[in-house]
Each structure stands twice: as C-alpha cells, then as structure tokens.
Design an enzyme around this catalytic site. Sequence first.
Site: not given
Ligand code: AAO
Length: 511
Positions: A212, A248
């Site tokens: 992850d 990931e």
């Molecule tokens: C939760 C709450 C938050 C709070 C946090 C801590 O929602 O508000 O602050 O707790 O209290 C999952 C959930 C999160 C959750 C987290 C922890 O999705 O909402 O937060 O558990 O409970 C990035 C990472 C990627 C990650 C993804 C969700 O790079 O690694 O965010 N995925 C994994 C898991 C996921 C998990 C985590 C990681 C954490 O699969 O389930 O989170 O363990 C850009 C970046 C990406 C980035 C995205 C989203 O993407 O490139 O790297 O992913 O933003 O922030 C276009 C762009 C694209 C961009 C996208 C979105 O498509 O081309 O690049 O827009 O902006």
Amino acid sequence: MKFLLLLSAIGLCWAQYNPHTKYGRTAIVHLFEWRWDDIALECERYLAPNGFGGVQISPPNENAVITSPSRPWWERYQPISYKLCTRSGNENDFRDMVTRCNNVGVCIYVDAVINHMCGNAMGSGTSSTCGSYYNTGNEEFPAVPYSGWDFNDSICKSENGEINDYNDIYQVRDCRLVGLLDLALGKDYVRSKVAEYMNHLIDIGVAGFRLDASKHMWPGDIKAVMDKLHNLNTSWFPEGSRPFIYQEVIDLGGEPIKGSEYFGNGRVTEFKYGAKLGTVLRKWNGEKMAYLKNWGEGWGLVPSDRALVFVDNHDNQRGHGAGGASILTFWDARLYKMAVGFMLAHPYGFTRVMSSYRWQRHFENGRDVNDWIGPPNDSGVIKRVTINPDTTCGNDWVCEHRWRQIRNMVAFRNVVDGQPFTNWWDNGSNQVAFGRGNKGFIVFNNDDRPLSSTLQTGLRAGTYCDVISGDKVGNSCTGITVNVSGDGNAHFSISNSAEDPFIAIHAESKL
Ligand code: AAO
C-alpha cells in the site's frame, strides 16, 4: 553460458514478479473486506474449482476503530500494531484461511500497510481492533513498539508536515499522506519491525504482498525491507521462492514519480489501465475500441511483465485514489463486464478481478458523500457472505467474480495462457475481435448498430459454446453456439442491444 541461462531462468521463475499461482491459473480476485472464514470457504467451494489463482485480502493487522463516521472501510488503512486481529478475524482464523486456501491451490496475497500508522486525529486510547494502546501525540505504538523516533517528522520539509504537492518527490515520500503518521523506513529498526510482520505472514504461508502507498516510500527503503524477507513456506511453494510483490504506485503520467522507479522491487499497479479502458468503452474523448489494436505498452503502459492490472479497485470504484469518472464498476454492469472480459482475454499484464459490496450511494455536487461506508455488518460485525441458489451472493455482497461472464473469462484466460495475440479485426469503430493463437477468440460490439461478420478465429473446426451468454454443460451449451469451419472462419451476429454484446469461445468450450 548454459549455466548462466539456467540461473536467469530460475531467477525469472522464482523472483518477486512471479505470483506463484498454480500452473494454468492466471488471475486473482480482491475479496475486499471479506471475513477470513468466508474466504477459506470461497477458496474451497468456488475459487479452486473455477481456476482462480489467488486472493488479495484486506489488511490483516490491527487497525484503528473509527466511530465518526461509523466503521468506514478505510479504518483498515490506519495500523495500530502488527497483531493479526481485525474485523475479518483473528490469527487463528487467518492461519486457517491460508492453510485451507493453499491446500486447494489458491494463493493469499496480503495488503501490507507499511508506509504509516494511524492518522494524527486518533489522539490516544485503545480504540483499536485488538484493544492495543496508542498515542498519536507522541507517536507511541507500544504494541509494535514504535516511538516518536520511528517517524519521519524531522525530515519532512513541508510547512504543515503533510503532503501538499505531488510535484515534490521529497514531500511525497517524507511527509504525511492525509495525516497518517509516516514511518521512518530509512531506519533499520523500522525496516526490521516491518519485515518481522511480513515474515510472520510468509511463514504462515502467504504468497506475496500488495504494498500500500508505495509511492510514499523510497524505492530503496522498500528494497531494504524486501531484502529481509524470508522465502515462501516450502509446505506449499518450491524451495527458494520469493514473495510476489506488487506496489501501489499511482502514475497517471502527470507527476514526477514514475512507476518504473519501483520495478527493481516487484510489479506495480498500472492505474492507466482502468482509466483508459473506461474512457474507451464509454466512448469519451473520441476514443473507440478499434484503437485497442495496440493495447498495452503501445498505449504507454508499463511493460507487461511489470504490470498488475485491474478495471477498478477498492479506491477508485468509490471516488478515492485516482482514475476519475471514467472508471467502470459493477454499478455500470454492462460496460463493466465488457471491460473485464477484454482484460481477461488480452495477454497484457497480471490480472486482478475486483469483488465488492453494495452501499447506498448519495451524490452531492457530483461526489458520493457515502464513499466511506464499510462492509455489510450487524452493529459493526461483518456479515457473512451468503450464497443464493443461483450461485450469486446475498447480504449485499456483489461477488463480481461469480458473475457468469467474469467467471468464464477467468477460465478463458487460463485456457489461452501463453498463446500470442492474433487475428485482430475491427470495423474502424467499436466492433473488434481478437484471438489467442488457436485456443480462444472474442468479439465485441460496442457500436450503436448490429455486428454481422465472418471472422478468422484461428480455432479448429467445430461447434463452440459462447461462454458469455451461457455455459458448456456436458456436451451442450446453455447460450449461443458458434460454428467454426475447416478454414477457421466463423460467422458472428451480435445485436447492439444484447444484454452482453460480446461473444467468447475457447478450446475447452468446444462441444
Ligand atoms: C482517512 C480520511 C482522511 C483522513 C485520514 C487520516 O479519509 O480524511 O485525513 O483518514 O485520519 C484510505 C482512504 C483514505 C483514508 C485512509 C486512511 O482512501 O480516505 O483517509 O485510507 O484511513 C493517494 C495515495 C495512494 C492512496 C490514495 C487513496 O498515493 O497510495 O491516495 N491509496 C492507498 C489505499 C487507500 C488508503 C491509503 C493508500 C492509505 O489504496 O485505500 O487510503 O493507506 C493523486 C495522486 C495519488 C493520490 C490521489 C489521491 O491522484 O497521484 O497518488 O493517491 O491524488 O489523493 C487525477 C490525477 C491523479 C490524482 C487524482 C486525484 O486523477 O491524475 O494523479 O486526480 O486527485
């Protein structure tokens, strides 16, 4: 020279790129948020008999219990310790699942959350799935144990300690992802604790890991952890087998961090795959299926043998992560089945099928405000996956992997394994077809008019059962049949209003 060739062949066979699925099994399924006892049953009653190679499971280690909102699925991405103790089950349940799945030849891959611990908002207490104490104020996790020294705060250079700018590769690796306390994987102590956790799982019998948030770890730090990992358990895997690794890394092309930086450690999740395939099937931006002729590296995707591919994942099926609105999911069942069918028929990448649960969506300003809702549960306890008489799932489990079209395309992929991509045909628009050597052939009609064409299938003469509209049962077919003549040609008719406007036949669906 011969010896070197042999060595490199062994290297390829046993290395971290190899999923170790049993011979002839070529796809895995993500049983998102399932209980371990249900996964054990599913391996025995469904996955093994239908040729699935393995299961990606939800994180098995102790996580924060989040009450506001109430028990979101994402609490499992907030580790508190490495005890095997979650809503899916305890260590005994976990061991039983791994043993029973391995015994029927289905591998288990663990979603390993090793970049961080829980979010800074958790404060202190014992609101965790095993009751372990934590204190985010001084970054204390005594059940590991980690203390303030084991986190990256001192090296993170952003003003608020958070990742604010994905164009700054140092921030992305050294700062907090959405408030999650960022582990100092540069330290040998932290590397050892993480490796100890992963080795515990390897010794129990898992075959590999999804790492992850790999983008948020330095490739060299991941390597240092990987170098500490044991070989797989020889009760089920050949001596010297390395754990399968897929990282990931979300690389849609717009940021400085590239998936290719991580190839040394293992495969990477190819997010362009689902984003682009969804765009094509939806016919957005002037895309058409005819352009899929050079799908794969030709579309700027990472090399096939470094890719883990999927149509949707647990994040982007609900607006988290990346991929955007083009991502197809079970909510768009007709196009979704075509996308998964295309993926499973095409030779590119190692394929993962998604298996979801249904939740009450509620859109406000185009965003699903219920994107947090956790798995079906009774006052917090995850509900069992019940099986209906028609083999689909109950209790709001979607079980896409049990949909006939998807289950049969997993079998198709197993049958055509190793065969070249052949006999491409298209009508210049959204009617396309291709074969896999002399083992399988698939035809799609995503146009607004009927398809009626005689095509070269590459298959031996005979009558074949279409595995999309039906099943081969004994020597008869419950769906459409296709007659392949002595020269390999067959006539296909697919209405544009068919429930599933595609047809797939393969060597083992021959009547
Ligand atoms: C939760 C709450 C938050 C709070 C946090 C801590 O929602 O508000 O602050 O707790 O209290 C999952 C959930 C999160 C959750 C987290 C922890 O999705 O909402 O937060 O558990 O409970 C990035 C990472 C990627 C990650 C993804 C969700 O790079 O690694 O965010 N995925 C994994 C898991 C996921 C998990 C985590 C990681 C954490 O699969 O389930 O989170 O363990 C850009 C970046 C990406 C980035 C995205 C989203 O993407 O490139 O790297 O992913 O933003 O922030 C276009 C762009 C694209 C961009 C996208 C979105 O498509 O081309 O690049 O827009 O902006």
